[in-house]
Design an enzyme around this catalytic site. Structure first.
Site, PDB file in Angstrom:
ATOM      1  N   ARG A 125       0.814  -1.232   0.000  1.00  0.00           N
ATOM      2  CA  ARG A 125       0.000   0.000   0.000  1.00  0.00           C
ATOM      3  C   ARG A 125       0.840   1.271   0.000  1.00  0.00           C
ATOM      4  NH1 ARG A 125      -2.913  -3.035   3.641  1.00  0.00           N
ATOM      5  NH2 ARG A 125      -4.740  -3.974   2.692  1.00  0.00           N
ATOM      6  N   LYS A 147       2.316  11.797 -10.791  1.00  0.00           N
ATOM      7  CA  LYS A 147       1.435  10.929 -11.587  1.00  0.00           C
ATOM      8  C   LYS A 147       2.197   9.664 -11.951  1.00  0.00           C
ATOM      9  CE  LYS A 147      -0.794  14.182 -14.533  1.00  0.00           C
ATOM     10  NZ  LYS A 147      -1.353  14.248 -15.892  1.00  0.00           N
ATOM     11  N   GLU A 189       9.154  19.892 -24.610  1.00  0.00           N
ATOM     12  CA  GLU A 189       8.486  20.251 -23.347  1.00  0.00           C
ATOM     13  C   GLU A 189       9.136  21.501 -22.728  1.00  0.00           C
ATOM     14  OE1 GLU A 189       5.782  18.620 -22.717  1.00  0.00           O
ATOM     15  OE2 GLU A 189       6.059  16.679 -23.697  1.00  0.00           O
ATOM     16  N   LYS A 231       7.829  23.134 -13.978  1.00  0.00           N
ATOM     17  CA  LYS A 231       6.883  22.025 -13.790  1.00  0.00           C
ATOM     18  C   LYS A 231       6.509  21.918 -12.310  1.00  0.00           C
ATOM     19  CE  LYS A 231       4.768  17.946 -14.368  1.00  0.00           C
ATOM     20  NZ  LYS A 231       4.457  16.823 -15.206  1.00  0.00           N
ATOM     21  N   GLU A 241      -4.482  18.238 -10.413  1.00  0.00           N
ATOM     22  CA  GLU A 241      -4.867  18.548 -11.785  1.00  0.00           C
ATOM     23  C   GLU A 241      -6.318  19.008 -11.897  1.00  0.00           C
ATOM     24  OE1 GLU A 241      -4.128  15.436 -14.591  1.00  0.00           O
ATOM     25  OE2 GLU A 241      -3.449  16.880 -16.079  1.00  0.00           O
ATOM     26  N   ARG A 245      -2.867  23.350 -13.894  1.00  0.00           N
ATOM     27  CA  ARG A 245      -1.990  22.305 -14.421  1.00  0.00           C
ATOM     28  C   ARG A 245      -2.352  22.024 -15.887  1.00  0.00           C
ATOM     29  NH1 ARG A 245      -0.081  17.167 -10.740  1.00  0.00           N
ATOM     30  NH2 ARG A 245       1.082  16.027 -12.312  1.00  0.00           N
ATOM     31  N   ASN A 249      -0.749  21.322 -20.823  1.00  0.00           N
ATOM     32  CA  ASN A 249      -1.285  20.625 -21.990  1.00  0.00           C
ATOM     33  C   ASN A 249      -1.132  21.440 -23.278  1.00  0.00           C
ATOM     34  OD1 ASN A 249      -2.367  18.070 -22.357  1.00  0.00           O
ATOM     35  ND2 ASN A 249      -4.399  18.915 -22.764  1.00  0.00           N
ATOM     36  N   HIS A 252      -0.648  19.898 -26.662  1.00  0.00           N
ATOM     37  CA  HIS A 252      -0.892  18.466 -26.492  1.00  0.00           C
ATOM     38  C   HIS A 252      -2.235  17.997 -27.031  1.00  0.00           C
ATOM     39  CE1 HIS A 252       2.761  18.552 -24.178  1.00  0.00           C
ATOM     40  NE2 HIS A 252       2.669  17.269 -23.864  1.00  0.00           N
ATOM     41  N   HIS A 256      -1.475  15.045 -29.162  1.00  0.00           N
ATOM     42  CA  HIS A 256      -1.907  13.663 -28.900  1.00  0.00           C
ATOM     43  C   HIS A 256      -2.627  13.077 -30.110  1.00  0.00           C
ATOM     44  CE1 HIS A 256      -1.780  14.339 -24.294  1.00  0.00           C
ATOM     45  NE2 HIS A 256      -0.705  13.668 -24.693  1.00  0.00           N
ATOM     46  N   HIS A 268       6.499  11.579 -29.251  1.00  0.00           N
ATOM     47  CA  HIS A 268       5.688  12.488 -28.448  1.00  0.00           C
ATOM     48  C   HIS A 268       6.166  13.934 -28.647  1.00  0.00           C
ATOM     49  CE1 HIS A 268       3.149  13.915 -25.237  1.00  0.00           C
ATOM     50  NE2 HIS A 268       4.200  14.515 -24.682  1.00  0.00           N
TER      51      HIS A 268
HETATM   52  N1  LIG Z   1       3.929  11.022 -15.023  1.00  0.00           N
HETATM   53  C1  LIG Z   1       3.875  12.108 -15.756  1.00  0.00           C
HETATM   54  O1  LIG Z   1       3.496  13.182 -15.294  1.00  0.00           O
HETATM   55  C2  LIG Z   1       4.307  12.021 -17.183  1.00  0.00           C
HETATM   56  C3  LIG Z   1       4.503  13.201 -17.920  1.00  0.00           C
HETATM   57  C4  LIG Z   1       4.954  13.082 -19.228  1.00  0.00           C
HETATM   58  C5  LIG Z   1       5.186  11.825 -19.779  1.00  0.00           C
HETATM   59  N2  LIG Z   1       4.966  10.710 -19.041  1.00  0.00           N
HETATM   60  C6  LIG Z   1       5.222   9.386 -19.596  1.00  0.00           C
HETATM   61  O2  LIG Z   1       6.601   9.278 -19.895  1.00  0.00           O
HETATM   62  C7  LIG Z   1       6.758   8.340 -20.954  1.00  0.00           C
HETATM   63  C8  LIG Z   1       7.726   8.913 -21.944  1.00  0.00           C
HETATM   64  O3  LIG Z   1       8.953   9.141 -21.314  1.00  0.00           O
HETATM   65  P1  LIG Z   1      10.325   9.087 -22.117  1.00  0.00           P
HETATM   66  O4  LIG Z   1      10.236   9.958 -23.296  1.00  0.00           O
HETATM   67  O5  LIG Z   1      11.394   9.328 -21.123  1.00  0.00           O
HETATM   68  O6  LIG Z   1      10.310   7.609 -22.695  1.00  0.00           O
HETATM   69  P2  LIG Z   1      11.120   6.269 -22.333  1.00  0.00           P
HETATM   70  O7  LIG Z   1      11.107   6.008 -20.888  1.00  0.00           O
HETATM   71  O8  LIG Z   1      10.565   5.234 -23.214  1.00  0.00           O
HETATM   72  O9  LIG Z   1      12.603   6.610 -22.775  1.00  0.00           O
HETATM   73  C9  LIG Z   1      12.893   6.819 -24.123  1.00  0.00           C
HETATM   74  C10 LIG Z   1      13.989   5.866 -24.609  1.00  0.00           C
HETATM   75  O10 LIG Z   1      15.258   6.310 -24.119  1.00  0.00           O
HETATM   76  C11 LIG Z   1      15.928   5.232 -23.453  1.00  0.00           C
HETATM   77  N3  LIG Z   1      16.777   5.889 -22.455  1.00  0.00           N
HETATM   78  C12 LIG Z   1      16.388   6.463 -21.300  1.00  0.00           C
HETATM   79  N4  LIG Z   1      17.410   7.119 -20.739  1.00  0.00           N
HETATM   80  C13 LIG Z   1      18.475   6.938 -21.539  1.00  0.00           C
HETATM   81  C14 LIG Z   1      19.836   7.385 -21.489  1.00  0.00           C
HETATM   82  N5  LIG Z   1      20.268   8.220 -20.547  1.00  0.00           N
HETATM   83  N6  LIG Z   1      20.658   6.975 -22.468  1.00  0.00           N
HETATM   84  C15 LIG Z   1      20.204   6.175 -23.485  1.00  0.00           C
HETATM   85  N7  LIG Z   1      18.943   5.763 -23.594  1.00  0.00           N
HETATM   86  C16 LIG Z   1      18.094   6.139 -22.631  1.00  0.00           C
HETATM   87  C17 LIG Z   1      14.830   4.370 -22.953  1.00  0.00           C
HETATM   88  O11 LIG Z   1      15.262   3.067 -22.711  1.00  0.00           O
HETATM   89  C18 LIG Z   1      13.828   4.435 -24.110  1.00  0.00           C
HETATM   90  O12 LIG Z   1      14.226   3.574 -25.133  1.00  0.00           O
HETATM   91  C19 LIG Z   1       5.385   8.067 -21.510  1.00  0.00           C
HETATM   92  O13 LIG Z   1       4.965   6.799 -21.111  1.00  0.00           O
HETATM   93  C20 LIG Z   1       4.515   9.127 -20.884  1.00  0.00           C
HETATM   94  O14 LIG Z   1       3.189   8.701 -20.670  1.00  0.00           O
HETATM   95  C21 LIG Z   1       4.546  10.791 -17.762  1.00  0.00           C
HETATM   96 ZN   LIG Z   2       4.230  16.017 -23.246  1.00  0.00          ZN
END
Ligand SMILES: NC(=O)c1ccc[n+]([C@@H]2O[C@H](COP(=O)([O-])OP(=O)(O)OC[C@H]3O[C@@H](n4cnc5c(N)ncnc54)[C@H](O)[C@@H]3O)[C@@H](O)[C@H]2O)c1
Ligand SMILES: [Zn+2]
Length: 364
Positions: A125, A147, A189, A231, A241, A245, A249, A252, A256, A268
């Site tokens: 939990r 999130k 971003e 952020k 949110e 917040r 977007n 986006h 999206h 993205h």
């Molecule tokens: N929680 C939130 O508020 C929030 C906000 C925005 C996005 N997200 C989520 O984040 C995700 C996207 O994140 P992302 O763009 O980091 O994607 P990701 O985690 O898939 O990373 C992108 C790629 O880079 C690789 N990688 C990561 N760090 C590396 C490094 N230092 N060197 C080499 N390779 C590396 C990863 O293995 C992957 O292949 C989505 O699932 C999205 O929904 C969440």
């Molecule tokens: Zn984004």
């Protein structure tokens, strides 16, 4: 070399947390943990791309501080961001006989952060969670705000929880290995943050973009700290949110739709770049911003190596997809627009004809 920065995130009644942006902090994570979340063990969730590099540095740092790491590796990529791939993580962590005080660290991009965070929210939990983001996007966006979650066949991020981290440890040095396309995704971003909040920083970024693209160490540390702060301030003002917040977007709603209609062939960040271009077009047509401002927006997106045109997707398909966005309220699409560089406004009265022209403008 920059000594780095600490950004405190205030969470009202709950205890807040610090975001530490400091070159070399990955190697000091064990010490940080010993001081801040003392425990004999710690779980590390990472992915198959970073496990042997940054994940290894992290687990060595823990071992050196006398903390036994329990390492769970998820196959890299968004397509593995689901419960199926989280189950072995639960198995591994629970079989290591952890306690309520055992921290879980997510080292990787946003996928790992979201999945690791959801595991931390649900194991016993809720166990203490630490973000160690390794993509620019995760550093300035995904790791901050609490999130967490996974995707479902019915859609992205549909299963999740709010679970605040106890700390965010950001080592800009890890970006050295990040592929350029992923790096640019994070820059989208950063551009967004300045457009919705900070005109002066936008002007700075226009001057600094070449140093940033060249991954100059000081420029990166400053960029990350500045954007993590934006952020943080936005989520602090609206942790669950409900209101402002939504400004995050910006770009986006269009983005999206483009991302999904393209079958994710646009990343993205590329989709958001196109989305910001379209939102700037709408802002200009509604006379919220002038033409020179719109052109500055287009130019910085291009200088960051991101697309502002050349879209070959079906326009009606994109406008239809926008109506399915999570952010649609009572059938009205709520657009985040700009009424100046650095100032966001939310409007739900954008005529469908203008939305269509904005998407069409991306075809050029
Ligand atoms: N929680 C939130 O508020 C929030 C906000 C925005 C996005 N997200 C989520 O984040 C995700 C996207 O994140 P992302 O763009 O980091 O994607 P990701 O985690 O898939 O990373 C992108 C790629 O880079 C690789 N990688 C990561 N760090 C590396 C490094 N230092 N060197 C080499 N390779 C590396 C990863 O293995 C992957 O292949 C989505 O699932 C999205 O929904 C969440
Ligand atoms: Zn984004």
């Amino acid at each position: 070399m920059s000594a780095g920065e600490v950004i405190h995130v205030n969470l009202g009644d709950q205890h807040g947390y610090d975001i530490l942006v400091r070159p070399g902090i990955l190697r000091q994570a064990g010490e940080w943990l010993r001081e801040n979340l003392p425990s004999g063990k710690a779980a590390i969730v990472t992915d198959s791309n970073v496990a042997d590099t940054h994940g290894k540095v992290l687990s060595e740092s823990l071992s050196a501080a006398g903390i036994t790491p329990i390492v769970a590796v998820i196959p890299a990529g968004e397509k593995h961001k689901n419960l199926h791939h989280l189950l072995p993580v639960y198995d591994q962590i629970l079989s290591a006989k952890i306690e309520r005080s055992t921290p879980l660290l997510a080292v990787g991009g946003g996928v790992v952060g979201d999945m690791g965070g959801f595991a931390a929210a649900t194991i016993l939990r809720g166990i203490p969670f630490v973000q160690v983001p390794t993509t620019l996007l995760a550093m300035v966006d995904a790791s901050i705000g609490g999130k967490t979650g996974v995707d479902h066949a019915a859609g992205k991020n549909l299963i999740g929880a709010f679970w605040q981290p106890r700390g965010v440890l950001i080592d800009p040095g890890v970006l050295a290995t990040l592929p350029p396309r992923e790096f640019r995704s994070g820059l989208a971003e950063c551009i967004k943050h300045n457009l919705i909040r900070d005109a002066a920083a936008f002007a700075e970024m226009e001057k600094d973009i070449d140093r940033i693209i060249g991954k100059d160490a000081d420029a990166l540390t400053d960029l990350i700290a500045h954007n993590a702060r934006i952020k943080a301030r936005v989520v602090e003002a609206d942790p669950l949110e409900k209101g402002e917040r939504a400004h995050l977007n910006f770009g986006h709603t269009f983005g999206h739709a483009i991302e999904s209609v393209s079958g994710f062939s646009y990343s993205h960040g590329e989709s958001v770049a196109l989305g910001m271009t379209a939102a700037a077009f709408v802002s200009r047509e509604l006379k919220l911003i002038d033409e020179p401002s719109r052109l500055r927006i287009v130019k910085i997106i291009q200088n960051a190596g991101l697309p502002t045109g050349g879209l070959s997707l079906d326009v009606p398909e994109i406008t239809a997809a926008m109506k399915f966005d999570k952010k649609v309220k009572a059938g009205k699409i709520r657009f985040v627009l700009l009424d100046g560089i650095g100032r966001a406004v939310v409007r739900d009265d954008v005529p469908p004809e203008l939305v269509q022209r904005a998407v069409e403008s991306l075809r050029g």
